[in-house]
Design an enzyme around this catalytic site. Structure first.
Site, short mmCIF file in Angstrom:
data_model
loop_
_atom_site.label_atom_id
_atom_site.label_comp_id
_atom_site.label_asym_id
_atom_site.label_seq_id
_atom_site.Cartn_x
_atom_site.Cartn_y
_atom_site.Cartn_z
N SER A 186 0.83 -1.21 0.00
CA SER A 186 0.00 0.00 0.00
C SER A 186 0.86 1.25 0.00
O SER A 186 2.07 1.20 0.29
CB SER A 186 -0.94 0.07 1.22
OG SER A 186 -1.73 -1.08 1.31
N ASP B 12 6.72 -7.93 12.29
CA ASP B 12 6.94 -9.37 12.38
C ASP B 12 6.07 -9.93 13.50
O ASP B 12 6.49 -10.04 14.65
CB ASP B 12 8.42 -9.67 12.64
CG ASP B 12 8.72 -11.17 12.55
OD1 ASP B 12 7.79 -11.94 12.29
OD2 ASP B 12 9.89 -11.54 12.75
N ASP C 233 5.59 -16.29 13.88
CA ASP C 233 6.78 -17.12 14.06
C ASP C 233 6.42 -18.58 13.84
O ASP C 233 5.34 -19.03 14.23
CB ASP C 233 7.38 -16.96 15.46
CG ASP C 233 8.43 -15.86 15.54
OD1 ASP C 233 8.84 -15.36 14.48
OD2 ASP C 233 8.81 -15.48 16.66
#
Length: 823
Positions: free
Chosen positions: A262, A334, A337
Site C-alpha cells: 500500500s 513481524d 513465528d
C-alpha cells in the site's frame, strides 16, 4: 438420402432451439438476482424509516437516524451487490469450501481448520465493545433481511453463482464478520513464508554472506549474524526441496511477494497550497472480479463517513468523515513465528517444552466434501500455537524427522478487538481520539495515517510480539519451540509501537518501507515491503514546497521506476554503445537495438512503450541466470526480481559478484558476460512470445491487470464474461504499483496485485475529495456496475467523494426506502 437429410436438419434445429432456450432460461434465472435499487420495503429489525440512495456510480449513501439502522442498511447493501463474495469469504474462514467445490479445495479447508480462525472469531465476539457489538448485530440483520427477501420473492438465489454451485445460504452472524476480519489478516501477512524460505535457502547457502545477498536486509544499520539453520537441530534436514505446488484461486494466503502492500502520505497545512491537510491512500491487494473493496457512505450519529469497505465487515476501513481522514498501509511488523516442536519418542501425542514433555491440546474436526467421503482432522495446538501440516508452506522441507511445525500469530487471539478499534477510528472526532481508539487494535498490523483539519500523524497499530533478546533466530527463521528464549513473552505495550505526530517537515508517508531502525527485539521487523518506491516518493514530495489534491493524485499515478534508473546503468555499464556495427537480424544487432532503446528511456513504466517490457524481461532473465546454479530447484521460489540483490552483485558488495560465475562451467564468467547473455535470452523470449520488432513491443500487452473471478475465472468461454482484463502502466517498483505475477512463464508480467482502492482527501475542501475502486460496485456479471468503475480506474480517474446529500440524490440510480414493519 433426402429423409436422412431432413432428420439431420430437424435434429440440428431442435438442438439449436434447445440451446437457445437453455441460454434464455439461464439468463432469465440469473437476471432475476439483479438487485432492484428503487423500492420500498417493510422490514423487521429497524427502529425508524431510512433511505439508501445509490448515486450514479452505484455507491450507497445510507441516511439513517441512528447507528444501528445505518449498519443494517450497510449489511443490506453489501448483500444486494456482493452476496456470493461474502459467502465465499465466510466459507473460506470456516474451512467449508469443499462442501461446494469438492476435493480440490480440501487443502484450503484443512489449513483454515488447523488455524481455527472461525472458532477464534466466535470467541472474540464477547470481547467487542458495546458500540461494535450493536453494529455487528445490526449489520447481520441487514444481510439476513436481503437473504429473506431473496427467498420470499424468488430473486434468483441472490447471485448467478448460486445456481451453478447450489450452495445453501445460512444466516449471517456477528462472528462471520469477525471471521472475515481474520481472513483479511491472513491475506496481509507473509512472515511465515519468509521464515520458511530463509530456512530453506540457508540449507542450500550456508555462507551467511551469500544468504544476505539473495535475501538482503533493508539498508540501514547491520544486525548480528544469524546461525545456520541446520545448526539449530540435531536431526538431519533435506538440502534441496521441490518447488511449492500451484495454489488454488480461492487460497486465502497469497504467494510470497503478493501479500499486503500500500501507499499513504499526508501533508500538514504548512505544506498545503490551500491551507488544509491532505491525505492520499491506496491499499494494495490481489486483484479479483469483483474487487474486494466496496464504496459506501454511512450517516452516523457522529456524522457522515465515506470510503472503502469490505463486504462482510460493518466498518469503513479507509476513508474520511467531516473532520478526519484515515488511511492504511501494511506495516510488515513481524507478528508471526514458526516453531519446530519435538515429539516425544515414546508418545507422539506429546511435545517437548522447556519443562519437559506435554500433551497437545487436541480436537476432532470433520470436513464434509461434495460427492466424496468426509475427512476427519485431528487439530493439535501447542503453547506456541496450532500445529500445521508439512504440506503447508513447504514446512516439510525444514522440519526434521520426529518433529512438527507450529505457528504463532497475533491474529490467533480469542479476544481480538481489532474491529472495535477500527469502529472507534471511523467515528473519531480528531487525530488524538483516533490514536486512542487504535490502542486496542491487534491484527493485521497496519501503519495508520491520520489527518484532521490541523494535524497529521502516522502510527503503527497492532500487537507487537515481545521476543527474548537471546532468541536464536530473532524471529527470522523457524526455531526450536522447546527453548524458552525462543518463545514469545507476550506483547509490548502499545507505547512501544513507532509513531510520528506533527513532523517538522509537514509531510508523512509510507510505501511499506522501513520506518524505524531499532535494536532487536523492539526492531519491528527485519523484512520490509519496499526499498524502491519510497525513493521516488521522497523525490516527488521534496520537489514541491506545497502540495495540492492534484499533486497527490499525480504521485498516486506515478509510473517512473527508480529501480530501472538505478539498475540499468549497473547491468549495462560495459554494454552500452560497444561492439562493431552488426547486420540486421543478427543477435548482436538485436542487442544493440534493445540497448539503444533503453539508453534513451527515462524509466517510465508506460503501457504504450517497449522499453519497460525489454527491461523487465532482461532483469528476470538475469536474476534467474545468477541464482539457479547455486539454488537449484529452490530458484523457482524467487519469482520476482530483488533489486537489492542485483545491486549487491553488480557493485560486488562483500564479494557478491561471485554469483556471476556459473558453477557448472569451466570458464569463470564475469558479471558483464552474464548480463549480455541474459539480454540475448530476454530478446529471444520476447520474439517467441510477442514480436521480432523490438520497437513495436507494448508493456501493456504483457502487463494486463487480471481482475479474475475467483471461481469462474478459469472456466472455458465463461471466463471471457466474468474476467476483467486491462492494459496497465506501472510495475513492481512504481508508486502506481502493478505487481507482476512473477516466475518464468509466458504470463510472468500479468498485473495481479495493486491498488484496488484509491482515495485522496482534501480537508480544505472535503467535498472535492476523490476515490475509486478497480472494478465496479456490483458482483453480478449482468450488472452495468460490474466493471464501470474499472474503466475510470485504468485511466487514472476518480469519482467525487462527497458527503453532500444533495449531490448524492441529484443523479441517483435508485432509492430504497426501508420502513419498520408494523406489528
Amino acid at each position: 438420402m433426402v429423409m436422412i437429410f431432413r432428420w439431420v436438419l430437424r435434429l440440428t434445429g431442435a438442438a439449436i432451439g434447445l440451446a437457445v432456450l437453455a441460454a434464455f432460461l439461464a439468463y432469465f434465472l440469473a437476471s432475476r438476482s439483479l438487485p432492484d435499487y428503487t423500492k420500498t420495503l417493510e422490514v423487521d429489525g429497524i427502529t425508524a424509516p431510512f433511505e439508501i440512495v445509490r448515486d450514479n456510480a452505484n455507491v450507497p449513501h445510507i441516511f439513517a437516524s441512528n447507528d444501528a439502522d445505518a449498519f443494517f442498511g450497510l449489511g443490506y447493501a453489501h448483500a444486494q451487490d456482493r452476496l456470493w463474495q461474502m459467502t465465499m469469504l465466510r466459507r473460506t474462514a470456516q474451512g467449508r469450501l469443499s462442501e461446494v467445490f469438492g476435493r480440490r479445495t480440501l487443502s484450503i479447508d484443512t489449513l483454515l481448520r488447523r488455524l481455527d480462525i472461525y472458532r477464534l472469531a466466535s470467541l472474540s465476539v464477547a470481547s467487542q465493545d458495546a458500540r461494535t457489538t450493536d453494529a455487528l448485530n445490526a449489520y447481520a440483520a441487514g444481510v439476513n433481511m436481503r437473504i429473506t427477501e431473496i427467498n420470499n420473492r424468488s430473486l434468483g438465489r441472490g447471485a448467478p453463482e448460486m445456481f451453478m454451485f447450489g450452495s445453501p445460504i445460512s444466516t449471517w452472524r456477528a462472528a462471520d464478520s469477525l471471521a472475515v476480519t481474520k481472513l483479511m489478516a491472513l491475506q496481509l501477512s507473509g512472515h511465515l513464508q519468509d521464515e520458511v524460505l530463509r530456512a530453506r535457502t540457508s540449507l542450500v547457502l550456508p555462507d551467511e554472506a551469500r544468504l544476505s545477498d539473495i535475501l538482503p536486509d533493508m539498508p540501514g544499520t547491520g544486525i548480528a549474524a544469524l546461525p545456520e539453520y541446520a545448526s539449530l537441530f540435531k536431526a538431519p534436514l533435506p538440502r534441496y526441496a521441490a518447488a511449492s505446488e500451484p495454489r488454488h484461486s480461492l487460497h486465502p494466503v497469497p504467494a510470497r511477494g503478493l501479500g499486503g502492500a500500500s501507499n499513504a502520505w499526508a501533508a500538514a497545512p504548512t505544506r498545503s497550497a490551500t491551507g488544509g491537510t491532505i491525505l492520499a491512500n491506496d491499499p494494495h491487494l490481489g486483484f479479483t472480479a469483483p474487487a474486494i473493496w466496496y464504496l459506501a457512505r454511512l450517516e452516523l450519529e457522529s456524522g457522515g463517513v465515506i470510503g472503502g469497505t469490505i463486504p462482510g465487515m460493518p466498518v469503513v476501513l479507509a476513508g474520511r468523515s467531516g473532520t478526519i481522514g484515515w488511511g492504511i498501509t501494511s506495516s510488515y511488523l513481524d507478528d508471526q513465528d514458526v516453531f519446530i516442536e519435538q515429539l516425544n519418542p515414546d508418545n507422539s501425542e506429546e511435545y517437548r517444552t522447556p519443562n519437559g514433555f506435554k500433551p497437545f491440546e487436541t480436537r476432532k474436526s470433520i470436513i464434509n466434501i461434495k460427492d466424496d467421503e468426509p475427512v476427519t482432522l485431528t487439530l493439535r495446538w501447542t503453547d506456541n500455537g496450532p500445529v500445521l501440516s508439512g504440506s503447508d508452506f513447504s514446512l516439510a522441507a525444514i522440519t526434521p524427522q520426529g518433529h512438527v511445525a507450529s505457528f504463532a500469530w497475533t491474529a490467533l487471539s480469542p479476544r481480538d478487538t481489532s474491529l472495535s478499534a477500527a469502529m472507534g477510528i471511523m467515528q473519531a472526532a480528531d487525530v488524538q481520539s483516533a490514536l486512542i481508539s487504535a490502542q486496542s487494535y491487534i491484527a493485521p498490523s497496519q501503519n495508520l495515517t491520520l489527518v484532521d483539519k490541523d494535524k497529521i500523524a502516522l502510527k503503527l497499530i497492532g500487537a507487537m510480539p515481545e521476543r527474548d533478546v537471546n532468541h536464536q533466530s530473532k524471529g527470522r527463521m523457524p526455531s526450536p519451540g522447546w527453548i524458552a528464549e525462543n518463545r514469545w513473552k507476550g506483547v509490548f505495550p502499545i507505547t512501544t509501537n513507532p509513531e510520528f505526530i506533527e513532523p517538522v517537515g509537514g509531510i508523512l508517508g509510507n510505501t511499506n518501507n522501513k520506518i524505524v531502525e531499532r535494536p532487536f527485539p523492539v526492531h519491528v521487523s527485519y523484512e520490509w515491503g519496499d526499498s524502491q518506491r519510497v525513493q521516488r516518493w521522497q523525490r516527488l514530495m521534496q520537489t514541491r514546497q506545497v502540495h495540492t489534491r492534484d499533486s497527490f493524485v499525480e504521485a498516486q499515478l506515478d509510473t517512473v521506476s527508480f529501480t530501472a534508473r538505478t539498475l540499468l546503468p549497473l547491468i549495462g555499464a560495459d554494454l552500452w554503445f560497444t561492439g562493431e556495427p552488426a547486420p540486421n537480424g543478427t543477435p548482436e544487432r538485436k542487442r544493440q537495438i534493445a540497448l539503444d532503446l533503453l539508453a534513451n528511456w527515462n524509466g517510465e513504466m508506460n503501457e504504450h512503450l517497449p522499453e519497460p517490457l525489454i527491461y523487465s524481461a532482461w532483469l528476470r532473465a538475469l536474476q534467474d541466470r545468477l541464482i539457479k546454479d547455486e539454488l537449484g530447484p529452490l530458484a523457482t521460489e524467487f519469482k520476482h526480481v530483488e533489486p537489492l540483490f542485483i545491486e549487491r552483485v553488480f557493485r560486488d558488495i562483500s564479494g557478491a559478484a561471485e554469483w556471476c560465475d556459473i558453477l557448472q562451467s569451466s570458464p569463470k564468467e564475469t558479471c558483464t558476460d552474464v548480463s549480455r547473455i541474459s539480454l540475448d535470452a530476454a530478446i529471444l523470449w520476447l520474439e517467441e512470445n510477442y514480436t521480432t520488432d523490438l520497437a513495436s513491443l507494448r508493456w501493456g500487452d504483457a502487463h494486463q491487470a487480471t481482475h479474475d473471478h475467483a471461481v469462474l475465472g478459469d472456466v472455458p468461454v465463461l471466463r471471457y464474461f466474468v474476467n476483467i482484463r486491462q492494459s496497465t502502466s506501472g510495475g513492481d517498483h512504481t508508486l502506481m504499483r502493478g505487481r507482476t505475477q512473477g516466475g518464468l512463464g509466458p504470463d510472468a508480467f500479468l498485473n495481479v496485485h495493486g491498488a484496488g482502492y484509491r482515495g485522496v482527501y482534501d480537508f480544505a475542501d472535503p467535498d472535492s475529495s476523490l476515490f475509486v475502486i478497480s472494478t465496479g460496485q456490483s458482483g453480478h456479471l449482468f450488472s452495468r456496475h460490474y466493471d464501470d468503475l474499472g474503466a475510470l480506474w485504468r485511466r487514472g480517474e476518480y469519482i467525487p467523494m462527497s458527503l453532500d446529500e444533495g449531490l448524492a440524490r441529484a443523479a441517483a440510480v435508485g432509492i430504497t426506502t426501508l420502513n419498520p414493519r408494523e406489528n
